[in-house]
Structure formats: structure tokens, C-alpha cells
Design an enzyme around this catalytic site. Sequence first.
Site, mmCIF file in Angstrom:
data_model
loop_
_atom_site.group_PDB
_atom_site.id
_atom_site.type_symbol
_atom_site.label_atom_id
_atom_site.label_comp_id
_atom_site.label_asym_id
_atom_site.label_seq_id
_atom_site.Cartn_x
_atom_site.Cartn_y
_atom_site.Cartn_z
ATOM 1 N N SER A 125 0.825 -1.205 0.000
ATOM 2 C CA SER A 125 0.000 0.000 0.000
ATOM 3 C C SER A 125 0.855 1.250 0.000
ATOM 4 C CB SER A 125 -0.896 -0.024 1.248
ATOM 5 O OG SER A 125 -1.530 1.219 1.443
ATOM 6 N N TYR A 150 -1.650 -1.179 11.009
ATOM 7 C CA TYR A 150 -1.986 -1.708 9.668
ATOM 8 C C TYR A 150 -0.875 -1.319 8.686
ATOM 9 C CZ TYR A 150 -3.552 -1.551 4.917
ATOM 10 O OH TYR A 150 -3.590 -1.684 3.549
ATOM 11 N N LYS A 154 2.262 -3.584 6.489
ATOM 12 C CA LYS A 154 2.632 -3.545 5.067
ATOM 13 C C LYS A 154 4.137 -3.316 4.920
ATOM 14 C CE LYS A 154 -1.385 -4.393 3.426
ATOM 15 N NZ LYS A 154 -1.631 -5.739 2.856
HETATM 16 C C1 WQD Z 1 -9.711 9.279 1.323
HETATM 17 C C2 WQD Z 1 -9.934 10.753 1.585
HETATM 18 C C3 WQD Z 1 -10.320 11.311 3.884
HETATM 19 C C4 WQD Z 1 -14.133 9.233 4.283
HETATM 20 C C5 WQD Z 1 -7.114 4.297 3.362
HETATM 21 C C6 WQD Z 1 -6.019 3.536 4.003
HETATM 22 C C7 WQD Z 1 -5.133 2.950 2.946
HETATM 23 C C8 WQD Z 1 -5.968 2.116 2.022
HETATM 24 C C9 WQD Z 1 -7.064 2.964 1.403
HETATM 25 C C10 WQD Z 1 -6.003 -0.197 2.630
HETATM 26 C C11 WQD Z 1 -9.234 11.240 2.838
HETATM 27 C C12 WQD Z 1 -11.549 11.617 3.035
HETATM 28 C C13 WQD Z 1 -12.946 9.734 3.773
HETATM 29 C C14 WQD Z 1 -15.170 10.134 4.658
HETATM 30 C C15 WQD Z 1 -13.793 11.979 3.973
HETATM 31 N N1 WQD Z 1 -6.542 1.033 2.722
HETATM 32 N N2 WQD Z 1 -12.792 11.078 3.617
HETATM 33 N N3 WQD Z 1 -14.953 11.475 4.472
HETATM 34 O O1 WQD Z 1 -7.392 7.216 4.094
HETATM 35 O O2 WQD Z 1 -6.549 7.673 1.721
HETATM 36 O O3 WQD Z 1 -6.566 5.347 2.623
HETATM 37 O O4 WQD Z 1 -7.845 3.493 2.497
HETATM 38 O O5 WQD Z 1 -5.028 -0.509 2.008
HETATM 39 O O6 WQD Z 1 -4.157 2.163 3.574
HETATM 40 O O7 WQD Z 1 -5.250 4.443 4.756
HETATM 41 O O8 WQD Z 1 -8.714 6.450 2.064
HETATM 42 O O9 WQD Z 1 -11.084 6.572 1.478
HETATM 43 O O10 WQD Z 1 -10.435 6.591 3.941
HETATM 44 O O11 WQD Z 1 -9.995 8.590 2.545
HETATM 45 O O12 WQD Z 1 -13.622 13.199 3.830
HETATM 46 O O13 WQD Z 1 -16.274 9.748 5.130
HETATM 47 O O14 WQD Z 1 -11.328 10.974 1.806
HETATM 48 O O15 WQD Z 1 -10.096 12.376 4.814
HETATM 49 O O16 WQD Z 1 -8.756 12.552 2.590
HETATM 50 P P1 WQD Z 1 -7.276 6.788 2.679
HETATM 51 P P2 WQD Z 1 -10.139 6.999 2.542
#
Ligand code: WQD
Length: 338
Positions: A125, A150, A154
Amino acid sequence: MKILVTGGLGFIGSHTVVELQNRGFEVVIIDDCSNAQEDVLDGITAITGKRPLFEKLDLKEKNKVEDFFKRYADVVGVIHFAASKAVGESVEKPLLYYENNIGTLVYILKELCKKNKASFIFSSSCTVYGQADKMPITEDAPVKEAESPYGNTKQMGEEIIRDTCKIAPNLNAIALRYFNPMGAHPSGEIGELPIGVPQNLVPFITQTGIGLREQLSVFGDDYPTPDGTCIRDYIYVVDLAKAHVVALERLLDGKNPQNYEVFNVGTGKGSSVLEVIQSFERVSGKKLNYKVVDRRPGDITSAYADTTKANEELGWKAEYPLDEAMESAWVWEQKIRD
Ligand code: WQD
């Protein structure tokens, strides 16, 4: 050739099984169904016309892993998705993550080292980069202190594979560093099935769009980005699945100059949270109900991939733009709610 896909009933795993079958591979899936449903097998079969072999196994049970590799001695490659992946949960239950994500990896690698030749693709990741200093992020960007257990699993997983490959020339491995997977298969037969309240942005958007969630919370719009919201590299899950097949074939065909390699798998394009919301509104024709709230602890400002290495060395490039990936996510959301 027979390929083992661990976690093959999961979101990315199931889409990869479809692409493997499309390329003529025979697939056996191991899944403990702790975070996936067995009827995903029906969806895969509906798409490809071939039902994968399936073994419901807990990879934490060493003797079960040994027994599997005895019974399936003709497995020539493994794509290893099986892992716990909720960042927040990993902070609350670190030992569950180290046991499940690291213990199982060690057991599988031990079995592969017994073979004359083995190919191994590891689900890594972009989280290993933390907040990278330079955008877009290249594979030689420094791996930063993990923000969560987590993310640490990785980083540790990559190191364990790297160290094993140093003493096992018969083992050929590639770690794929995913950016942000999204969307669903165009057939509407398989897609993301978040359990409970989605942590990730795209399923929360589509569930809000369909009325399952009242309102999307945008976690902060005071970041140092053009519109103040965080930037990520959202990659269509079918593009991501295809990258796994290309990487596996590179190893099976002996085209890898080193027996341990790392590739970023993203689109190379960054999109902000507000841009993703606008994409949903374009493809659905609906206004999304959202409100800006405080930042989410642990979020980084920006991450998107430099995909030169995957494009030039793997010969793989993401083909689908954000709106098409979002369209597939919206179609899937409507289908599973019907
Ligand atoms: C994306 C953006 C949030 C939800 C995570 C893990 C990563 C991988 C993918 C496994 C961010 C914003 C999110 C919401 C929001 N997982 N957001 N409101 O955090 O980039 O990555 O998932 O491998 O390891 O860290 O993905 O989709 O959670 O967030 O504003 O209800 O959307 O702040 O900027 P992220 P995400």
C-alpha cells in the site's frame, strides 16, 4: 497453470480472480470469510463462466497452510491479499493485525521456499510512504514511520519478503503498492461490500447518494491544497486487478531482473475529496449531501503515484478515468440496494 489467491473473495481479490481466469489461469481461492461472503464465488463464476476452486481456511493455522500446499503441490504462484485492513481497528487491536497480517505471510513464504520455483505477488500500500515529501511519489521515496499498525504490517511485510528473497533465489516476488482502489466490475456481479459504516470515501459517497447514509462528512477543507481538501490517487479496481496479472506473468516468464521488486499501482493523477464528490454528482445527476467537519486524525494531505516504473517496466497503465470508475461504483451501489 494454477494460482492461489488468498483473500480472493474480497474486493480487490475477487476482481483479480476474474482477470486471472480471463487470462486462462486456473485459480484456487483461500478465504476465511471473516470479511467477505462465499457467494462472491457466484459473481466471479457469472462473469467468467468458470467457478474457482475454493478452500475456506484460516491461514493463521500453520498446519492447515502446510496441508494446503501438500494437496495443491501444482500451485506455481500466489497472490496474497488475505489481511486485515482497517486502519482505525489496527490501532485498537495491534496484536490481531500482527498475528493475521504477518503470521500468515510467514507461513505462506515458508511453503513457497520449499518449491523449486515460486512466484509471489504481495498486496502492499502507498500507506508505507506516509506523507511523502515530493509529489508524484516514486518507488524510491523513503518509507516513513508507519501511522498505524496496519500500515506497519505492510512495511514489515515488504521487509520480510525482501529478506527471504535474499536467501531464496527460487522465490520471485513483487510488492504492489496500491493507491486508493475504487469502483466495481462493469458486469455488476462483484464490487466493494463494506461491512457496517464505510471508512473509505467512495462507498460512503455512494451510500449517501442512495440514501443509506444521511450525509457525507468531509474531513477538513483547510489542507494546503487547491480546494483545501485532501488529495489521493483513486484507481479503478479493474485496472488494479489487471496490474496483478501483468506482475505475475512477469515472474512466471522470468522477465524480472531481480527476485524482489516494488511497483506503485495508481493512475498518476491526484483528485481532491471535493473533486471526487463532483465526479459522483456528474455521473449520478444527483446533488450529494455533505458537510465539512474537522480533519480526521492520521490523514495525510496528498498522495498520488509516479507510475513511470509500472508503465515502462511492467508495461501496465491505468486506463479508466475517475468518472468511469465512479459510474461503476454508483451502478453497483444501486444494484446491491435493489
Ligand atoms: C480518502 C480521503 C479522507 C471518508 C485508506 C487507508 C489505505 C488504504 C485505502 C487499505 C481522505 C476523506 C474519507 C469520509 C472523507 N486502505 N474522507 N470522508 O485514508 O486515503 O486510505 O484506504 O489498504 O491504507 O489508509 O482512504 O477513502 O479513507 O480517505 O472526507 O467519510 O477521503 O479524509 O482525505 P485513505 P479513505
